[in-house]
Design an enzyme around this catalytic site. Structure first.
Site, PDB file in Angstrom:
ATOM      1  N   LYS A 192       0.889  -1.177   0.000  1.00 23.49           N
ATOM      2  CA  LYS A 192       0.000   0.000   0.000  1.00 23.49           C
ATOM      3  C   LYS A 192       0.920   1.218   0.000  1.00 23.49           C
ATOM      4  O   LYS A 192       1.465   1.595   1.028  1.00 23.49           O
ATOM      5  CB  LYS A 192      -0.883  -0.013   1.252  1.00 23.49           C
ATOM      6  CG  LYS A 192      -2.205   0.712   1.112  1.00 23.49           C
ATOM      7  CD  LYS A 192      -2.118   2.192   0.833  1.00 23.49           C
ATOM      8  CE  LYS A 192      -1.980   3.059   2.051  1.00 23.49           C
ATOM      9  NZ  LYS A 192      -1.783   4.495   1.724  1.00 23.49           N
ATOM     10  N   GLU A 267       8.779   1.077  11.298  1.00 25.43           N
ATOM     11  CA  GLU A 267       9.905   2.001  11.091  1.00 25.43           C
ATOM     12  C   GLU A 267       9.288   3.397  11.135  1.00 25.43           C
ATOM     13  O   GLU A 267       8.572   3.787  10.217  1.00 25.43           O
ATOM     14  CB  GLU A 267      10.563   1.771   9.721  1.00 25.43           C
ATOM     15  CG  GLU A 267      10.798   0.323   9.309  1.00 25.43           C
ATOM     16  CD  GLU A 267      11.800  -0.407  10.173  1.00 25.43           C
ATOM     17  OE1 GLU A 267      12.616   0.255  10.828  1.00 25.43           O
ATOM     18  OE2 GLU A 267      11.744  -1.650  10.220  1.00 25.43           O
ATOM     19  N   CYS A 301      13.357  10.918   7.716  1.00 23.00           N
ATOM     20  CA  CYS A 301      13.051  10.526   9.101  1.00 23.00           C
ATOM     21  C   CYS A 301      14.243  10.678  10.044  1.00 23.00           C
ATOM     22  O   CYS A 301      14.091  11.045  11.195  1.00 23.00           O
ATOM     23  CB  CYS A 301      12.545   9.089   9.123  1.00 23.00           C
ATOM     24  SG  CYS A 301      13.610   7.959   8.212  1.00 23.00           S
ATOM     25  N   GLU A 400       8.768  16.241  15.539  1.00 25.64           N
ATOM     26  CA  GLU A 400       9.272  16.026  14.180  1.00 25.64           C
ATOM     27  C   GLU A 400       8.573  16.991  13.222  1.00 25.64           C
ATOM     28  O   GLU A 400       7.353  16.941  13.085  1.00 25.64           O
ATOM     29  CB  GLU A 400       9.007  14.575  13.757  1.00 25.64           C
ATOM     30  CG  GLU A 400       9.651  14.230  12.439  1.00 25.64           C
ATOM     31  CD  GLU A 400       9.348  12.807  11.982  1.00 25.64           C
ATOM     32  OE1 GLU A 400       8.241  12.305  12.252  1.00 25.64           O
ATOM     33  OE2 GLU A 400      10.224  12.206  11.336  1.00 25.64           O
TER      34      GLU A 400
HETATM   35  P1  NAD Z   1       1.849   8.566   7.830  1.00 26.51           P
HETATM   36  O1  NAD Z   1       2.008   7.741   9.055  1.00 26.51           O
HETATM   37  O2  NAD Z   1       0.855   9.676   7.860  1.00 26.51           O
HETATM   38  O3  NAD Z   1       1.442   7.648   6.591  1.00 26.51           O
HETATM   39  C1  NAD Z   1       2.199   6.521   6.238  1.00 26.51           C
HETATM   40  C2  NAD Z   1       1.324   5.544   5.503  1.00 26.51           C
HETATM   41  O4  NAD Z   1       0.301   5.083   6.378  1.00 26.51           O
HETATM   42  C3  NAD Z   1       0.631   6.106   4.272  1.00 26.51           C
HETATM   43  O5  NAD Z   1       0.655   5.136   3.258  1.00 26.51           O
HETATM   44  C4  NAD Z   1      -0.804   6.318   4.757  1.00 26.51           C
HETATM   45  O6  NAD Z   1      -1.772   6.243   3.746  1.00 26.51           O
HETATM   46  C5  NAD Z   1      -0.946   5.155   5.716  1.00 26.51           C
HETATM   47  N1  NAD Z   1      -2.014   5.337   6.722  1.00 26.51           N
HETATM   48  C6  NAD Z   1      -2.504   6.484   7.229  1.00 26.51           C
HETATM   49  N2  NAD Z   1      -3.492   6.221   8.113  1.00 26.51           N
HETATM   50  C7  NAD Z   1      -3.628   4.870   8.155  1.00 26.51           C
HETATM   51  C8  NAD Z   1      -4.466   3.979   8.892  1.00 26.51           C
HETATM   52  N3  NAD Z   1      -5.386   4.419   9.746  1.00 26.51           N
HETATM   53  N4  NAD Z   1      -4.309   2.657   8.708  1.00 26.51           N
HETATM   54  C9  NAD Z   1      -3.375   2.188   7.836  1.00 26.51           C
HETATM   55  N5  NAD Z   1      -2.563   2.971   7.111  1.00 26.51           N
HETATM   56  C10 NAD Z   1      -2.686   4.304   7.273  1.00 26.51           C
HETATM   57  O7  NAD Z   1       3.303   9.094   7.471  1.00 26.51           O
HETATM   58  P2  NAD Z   1       3.747  10.031   6.276  1.00 26.51           P
HETATM   59  O8  NAD Z   1       3.298  11.425   6.571  1.00 26.51           O
HETATM   60  O9  NAD Z   1       3.376   9.407   4.985  1.00 26.51           O
HETATM   61  O10 NAD Z   1       5.356   9.919   6.396  1.00 26.51           O
HETATM   62  C11 NAD Z   1       6.081  10.647   7.298  1.00 26.51           C
HETATM   63  C12 NAD Z   1       6.488   9.812   8.497  1.00 26.51           C
HETATM   64  O11 NAD Z   1       7.178   8.632   8.099  1.00 26.51           O
HETATM   65  C13 NAD Z   1       7.456  10.565   9.388  1.00 26.51           C
HETATM   66  O12 NAD Z   1       7.121  10.377  10.738  1.00 26.51           O
HETATM   67  C14 NAD Z   1       8.788   9.899   9.056  1.00 26.51           C
HETATM   68  O13 NAD Z   1       9.767  10.061  10.053  1.00 26.51           O
HETATM   69  C15 NAD Z   1       8.374   8.484   8.860  1.00 26.51           C
HETATM   70  N6  NAD Z   1       9.397   7.709   8.113  1.00 26.51           N
HETATM   71  C16 NAD Z   1      10.148   6.766   8.785  1.00 26.51           C
HETATM   72  C17 NAD Z   1      11.149   6.039   8.114  1.00 26.51           C
HETATM   73  C18 NAD Z   1      12.019   5.008   8.816  1.00 26.51           C
HETATM   74  O14 NAD Z   1      12.700   4.247   8.132  1.00 26.51           O
HETATM   75  N7  NAD Z   1      12.042   4.953  10.132  1.00 26.51           N
HETATM   76  C19 NAD Z   1      11.348   6.268   6.749  1.00 26.51           C
HETATM   77  C20 NAD Z   1      10.571   7.223   6.105  1.00 26.51           C
HETATM   78  C21 NAD Z   1       9.589   7.929   6.802  1.00 26.51           C
END
Ligand code: NAD
Length: 497
Positions: A192, A267, A301, A400
């Site tokens: 997804k 992650e 991140c 963040e």
């Molecule tokens: P997000 O958590 O808002 O969304 C991530 C994914 O989750 C998207 O595909 C979104 O559609 C999905 N999602 C949202 N609500 C959901 C639900 N209720 N159930 C299932 N899936 C759902 O994050 P974002 O804004 O897309 O990305 C930014 C975040 O990702 C930051 O916190 C960043 O630090 C983190 N990140 C971490 C790493 C790592 O390796 N640790 C790498 C990249 C990004």
């Protein structure tokens, strides 16, 4: 159709986008959503529509998980010799390499990522695929066990269908980091992608079909968090789940998987620090720190968003960093002169500006104020880099931001610096900058996180585990041999004599 004066759109990219609405890939077929719903995906650098994408519903997700289950049970994917499976995945890596320019344009336009960085991401996916295919060929799959009175061995076997939910900042690179070990181990996958950046995942799944990977091994279900992501996380047919994204959504994913007792790895976000001692080359370190916080417009991140600087070099370092940040060329992601592109969407744009405002209201001093940026001829989500200073209790130093905003504070001695680094709930990655290697390793081991970097930041060599602790991650990590092991279950076999 978006066009850049400096980088014309490749005909293959234009043809792909013109297929709008772009469909999911389920069981090897291009599939529209059950209720016909679509959502727009836009170029963050111009706000122009790239394409409509089919928004997959809960029943569509169910179909995808079933397709992955059938591919696992009914094709030879899971049981074929590792070198045969490896050959197919190598063909996929080769095919991505042949189409590197196409993938890079798709990724740059969809994520607002500087084209050269997008090219780097594509190469990283290719390298990750090859890395895990090679590794899977050389890992022992059966280990004889010393068991008194019995013949026994332990076998490593793939789990079955695995679910993956991704964020928008490194769409293709993160797909590589996460699905490569799962596939090399013989599992099947349902991806997804983030709703802002579904395009490269769809293109990759189509390519997998083209190179002969069995239908249903790689499925892609685009759509929003609700209902698409939620339906995937809650699906009882998965054998493993992997989520990369924010801690807030991560908690929900873990809760959904917990209800089905599906093992999950998370992650999550970070608030990384860079500790800079007074023996560094100040100009060189300033260049590296500015490079880290402006890399992909700060939407990284593990980036160094808190700079903890020895008081003796604080004024000079802050001055040099502010000068460098001011001189940075903010521009359209497809323009080769641009050094920093837009943020991904309106929400992220407002988030960055909101933190700048709240940080100032809570007393942070603006060494460089940041704010909206204008790019000639482009109506995109552009921001200027910002440098705030003050107490680390400030909201901009604690939470963040996920934008090109660094927060700087000074320290007097090593113990104070370590305390400042560790005054956070996050634990993803930090760095220490000094010529004194004894001190560097000592500080590296005291900073509480999954990774400590010395005299560098944002480095991810294959083979070095990358995994957050505390609010930054749970249950795994990526990029190392352990990640491959995660995608095999252990079976003990015991025979009576
Ligand atoms: P997000 O958590 O808002 O969304 C991530 C994914 O989750 C998207 O595909 C979104 O559609 C999905 N999602 C949202 N609500 C959901 C639900 N209720 N159930 C299932 N899936 C759902 O994050 P974002 O804004 O897309 O990305 C930014 C975040 O990702 C930051 O916190 C960043 O630090 C983190 N990140 C971490 C790493 C790592 O390796 N640790 C790498 C990249 C990004």
């Amino acid at each position: 159709m978006p066009l850049s004066a400096s980088t014309p759109l490749l005909p293959e990219v234009a043809a792909f986008l013109s297929e709008s609405p772009l469909k999911a890939v389920i069981g090897g077929k291009d599939v529209a959503s059950s209720n016909g719903e679509t959502f727009p995906t836009r170029d963050p650098g111009s706000k122009e529509l790239l394409a409509e994408v089919c928004a997959m519903q809960a029943d569509d997700v169910d179909r995808a998980v079933r397709a992955a289950g059938e591919a696992f049970e009914k094709t030879s994917w899971a049981t074929m010799p590792p070198d045969e499976r490896g050959a197919m995945l190598m063909r996929l890596a080769d095919a991505v390499e042949e189409r590197k320019a196409i993938f890079a344009q798709i990724e740059a336009l969809d994520a607002g990522k500087i084209l050269a960085q997008a090219e780097w991401d594509v190469q990283n996916l290719i390298d990750t695929l090859r890395y895990y295919v090679q590794m899977a060929l050389h890992v022992e799959r059966r280990t004889t066990l010393a068991a008194a009175g019995f013949e026994a061995y332990a076998a490593r076997l793939p789990w079955g269908p695995c679910g993956f939910i991704f964020p928008w900042n490194f769409p293709l690179l993160l797909i590589g980091w996460n699905i490569s070990p799962a596939l090399a181990a013989g599992n099947t996958v349902v991806i997804k992608p983030a709703e802002d950046t579904s395009l490269s995942a769809i293109y990759l799944a189509r390519l997998a079909r083209e190179v002969g990977i069995p239908d249903g091994v790689i499925n892609v279900v685009p759509g929003p968090g609700e209902p698409t992501g939620a339906a995937l996380a809650a699906h009882p047919g998965l054998r493993r789940m992997s989520f990369t994204g924010s801690p807030e959504v991560g908690r929900r994913i873990a809760a959904a998987c917990g209800r089905n007792l599906v093992p999950v790895k998370l992650e999550l976000g970070g608030k990384g620090a860079a500790v800079v001692f007074d023996d560094v080359d100040v100009a060189q370190t300033a260049e590296k720190l500015v490079g880290a916080i402006t890399f992909h417009t700060g939407q990284v991140c593990c980036t160094a968003s808190r700079w903890i600087v020895h008081q003796a070099i604080y004024p000079e370092l802050v001055h040099l960093c502010a000068e460098r940040m001011k001189a940075l060329r903010v521009g359209y992601e497809m323009d080769s002169a641009a050094q920093m592109g837009p943020v991904v969407n309106e929400k992220q744009f407002q988030r960055v500006l909101g933190y700048l405002k709240r940080g100032r209201e809570e007393g942070a001093e603006a060494m460089l104020p940041g704010g909206p940026a204008t790019v000639a001829g482009r109506d995109g989500f552009y921001v200027q880099p910002a440098l705030l200073a003050g107490a680390l209790t400030n909201v901009a130093a604690r939470e963040e931001i996920f934008g090109p905003v660094a927060y700087v504070a000074s320290f007097r001695d090593e113990a104070e610096a370590v305390r400042m680094v560790n005054a956070t709930d996050y634990g993803l990655a930090n760095s220490v900058w000094t010529r004194d290697l004894t001190r560097a390793y000592r500080v590296a081991e005291q900073m509480a996180a999954g990774s400590s970097w010395i005299n560098c930041h944002n480095v991810f060599p294959h083979g070095v585990p990358y995994a957050g602790i505390h609010k930054s991650g749970l249950g795994g990590g990526v990029l190392s041999v352990e990640t491959l092991m995660d995608y095999w279950r252990n079976l003990s076999v015991v025979r009576a004599p």
